[in-house]
Design a protein around this motif. Structure first.
Motif, short mmCIF file in Angstrom:
data_model
loop_
_atom_site.label_atom_id
_atom_site.label_comp_id
_atom_site.label_asym_id
_atom_site.label_seq_id
_atom_site.Cartn_x
_atom_site.Cartn_y
_atom_site.Cartn_z
N ALA A 96 7.02 7.19 8.28
CA ALA A 96 6.24 5.92 7.67
C ALA A 96 7.04 5.41 6.20
O ALA A 96 6.66 4.28 6.36
CB ALA A 96 5.38 5.15 8.16
N ASP A 97 6.75 6.35 5.67
CA ASP A 97 7.17 5.91 3.59
C ASP A 97 8.43 5.81 3.23
O ASP A 97 9.71 6.25 4.58
CB ASP A 97 6.53 7.48 2.81
CG ASP A 97 5.55 7.44 3.14
OD1 ASP A 97 4.22 6.25 3.31
OD2 ASP A 97 4.53 9.19 3.17
N GLN A 98 8.75 5.14 2.84
CA GLN A 98 9.75 4.39 2.07
C GLN A 98 9.61 4.30 0.09
O GLN A 98 8.56 5.06 -0.88
CB GLN A 98 9.28 2.73 1.68
CG GLN A 98 9.70 1.83 2.98
CD GLN A 98 10.25 0.78 2.31
OE1 GLN A 98 10.70 -0.13 2.78
NE2 GLN A 98 8.64 -0.06 2.62
N GLN A 110 11.63 6.40 6.38
CA GLN A 110 12.42 5.15 6.41
C GLN A 110 13.65 4.76 5.90
O GLN A 110 14.53 4.68 5.98
CB GLN A 110 11.37 3.71 6.29
CG GLN A 110 10.28 3.99 7.00
CD GLN A 110 10.91 3.44 8.67
OE1 GLN A 110 11.25 2.85 8.15
NE2 GLN A 110 10.29 4.19 9.83
N LYS A 111 12.61 4.71 3.76
CA LYS A 111 14.25 4.72 3.12
C LYS A 111 13.63 5.82 2.04
O LYS A 111 12.78 6.58 1.33
CB LYS A 111 14.16 3.50 2.70
CG LYS A 111 13.66 2.44 3.20
CD LYS A 111 14.10 1.37 3.00
CE LYS A 111 14.39 -0.22 3.57
NZ LYS A 111 14.29 -1.29 2.55
N ARG A 135 10.05 -4.38 -0.96
CA ARG A 135 8.89 -4.66 0.03
C ARG A 135 8.75 -3.88 0.90
O ARG A 135 9.19 -2.89 0.62
CB ARG A 135 10.41 -6.04 1.27
CG ARG A 135 10.66 -7.46 -0.44
CD ARG A 135 9.05 -8.53 -0.80
NE ARG A 135 9.73 -9.51 -1.60
CZ ARG A 135 9.78 -8.98 -2.30
NH1 ARG A 135 8.64 -8.46 -2.88
NH2 ARG A 135 10.06 -10.21 -3.24
N GLY A 136 7.46 -4.51 1.12
CA GLY A 136 6.44 -3.44 2.25
C GLY A 136 5.67 -1.90 1.02
O GLY A 136 5.66 -2.15 -0.04
N ASN A 137 4.94 -1.31 1.91
CA ASN A 137 4.41 -0.07 0.97
C ASN A 137 5.69 1.15 0.06
O ASN A 137 6.63 1.49 1.14
CB ASN A 137 3.77 0.41 2.05
CG ASN A 137 2.22 -0.45 2.13
OD1 ASN A 137 1.91 -1.01 1.39
ND2 ASN A 137 2.01 -0.18 3.46
N TRP A 138 5.20 1.93 -0.48
CA TRP A 138 6.23 2.76 -1.67
C TRP A 138 5.43 3.81 -1.90
O TRP A 138 3.94 3.85 -2.75
CB TRP A 138 7.31 2.04 -2.19
CG TRP A 138 8.20 0.66 -2.69
CD1 TRP A 138 8.37 -0.39 -1.78
CD2 TRP A 138 9.29 1.75 -1.47
NE1 TRP A 138 9.35 -0.83 -1.31
CE2 TRP A 138 10.39 0.45 -1.54
CE3 TRP A 138 10.13 2.76 -2.25
CZ2 TRP A 138 11.64 0.31 -0.89
CZ3 TRP A 138 10.82 2.43 -1.40
CH2 TRP A 138 12.49 1.86 -1.01
N LYS A 140 2.87 -3.96 -3.36
CA LYS A 140 2.06 -2.77 -2.55
C LYS A 140 2.76 -1.48 -2.88
O LYS A 140 3.01 -0.10 -2.23
CB LYS A 140 2.72 -2.99 -1.00
CG LYS A 140 1.82 -5.02 -0.49
CD LYS A 140 2.28 -4.65 1.04
CE LYS A 140 1.26 -5.48 1.18
NZ LYS A 140 1.93 -5.78 2.71
N SER A 179 1.83 2.45 -2.98
CA SER A 179 1.34 3.73 -1.95
C SER A 179 0.22 4.55 -2.65
O SER A 179 -0.87 4.72 -2.98
CB SER A 179 1.65 3.93 -0.75
OG SER A 179 1.13 4.51 0.30
#
Length: 267
Positions: A35-37, A58-59, A101-104, A128, A130
């Motif tokens: 699930a990680d970026q 994810q990225k 954008r989102g958790n990193w 955000k 992480s």
């Protein structure tokens, strides 16, 4: 990617990690999941990148200032059709951290000459964060982890600890790099504090911390009288419940946050 003949550039503070045991320990500290970026700063020849790009995530974004390494990583991603991997040929100091954008999760072997300002920006600007796992100069890591009252406690300590819980990873000797640096390195881990514990107005806190530590041997009441004449009032010290003769190095990150709220109340 064949990087054996690519020399390190002194101008970019490059020291390439070559010890496989150390590389694997750093990756383990990232605790990466599908699930990680993930964003890596300064991948260089790809000691960490070669493992990161094989992960299920994810990225995977890379920030690389060096022309050759940026081109090589981008070419690898294109040739191997890695749609989740993106390479930014840029200076990490100018990267728009607020736009993430989102958790990193952010990881990197940070050049000694830019590590401090870079970490200052990341902890306060990434919306955000992480987790962050950085390799930096051991002396700087010790300063960041220092508590109030310690002689190594300073502006960077108070600032980063206002946003993150700081943990020591492990020390890395110069022999783990090519070329070897002249000092030891350390892995340091940042875990963001709960949102309710974060500074309400970071811009005021930054001004306050920088002002206080520019004259760390002087008493705070004298510093603030001169620096913030329209905001300063003697009653602040009663509300803070500390002597007005206190010096910057005696205040905890939480006390700096409270002091910033008292000096710069938002109406």
């Amino acid at each position: 990617m064949n990087t054996e003949k690519i020399p390190a550039k002194k101008s970019l503070g490059q020291h390439f990690l070559k010890n496989e045991s150390v590389i694997n320990k750093i990756i383990e500290l990232g605790d990466f999941s599908a699930a990680d970026q993930i964003l890596e700063i300064g991948p260089g020849p790809g000691a960490l990148t070669s493992i990161l790009r094989a992960l299920d995530c994810q990225k995977l974004w890379l920030l690389e200032k060096d022309d050759v390494f940026a081109r090589n990583h981008a070419q690898y991603a294109e040739e191997n059709k890695l749609g989740h991997m993106r390479v930014f040929h840029t200076d990490a100091l100018t990267f728009p951290w607020r736009d993430l954008r989102g958790n990193w999760k952010i990881i990197g072997n940070l050049p000694y000459n830019v590590a401090s300002p870079l970490m200052w920006d990341i902890v306060s600007q990434v919306p955000k964060l992480s987790k962050a796992v950085f390799m930096i100069q051991k002396e700087v890591a010790e300063r960041i982890r220092a508590k109030e009252g310690n002689k190594t406690y300073g502006a960077l300590s108070a600032w980063i600890q206002s946003f993150c819980k700081v943990e020591k990873g492990f020390v890395i000797r110069p022999s783990a790099f090519t070329p070897p640096p002249k000092v030891d390195s350390e892995i340091i881990i940042f875990k963001p504090l709960p949102e309710e514990e974060l500074p309400k107005h970071p811009e005021y806190l930054a001004t306050l911390i920088k002002t206080a530590f520019q004259q760390r041997r002087k008493q705070l009441h004298g510093i603030f009288q001169k620096a913030f004449p329209s905001q300063y009032a003697e009653t602040i010290w009663q509300q803070m419940e500390i002597p007005k003769e206190s010096r910057a190095e005696t205040l905890s990150p939480k006390q700096f946050q409270k002091l910033a709220d008292l000096l710069f109340p938002i109406k």
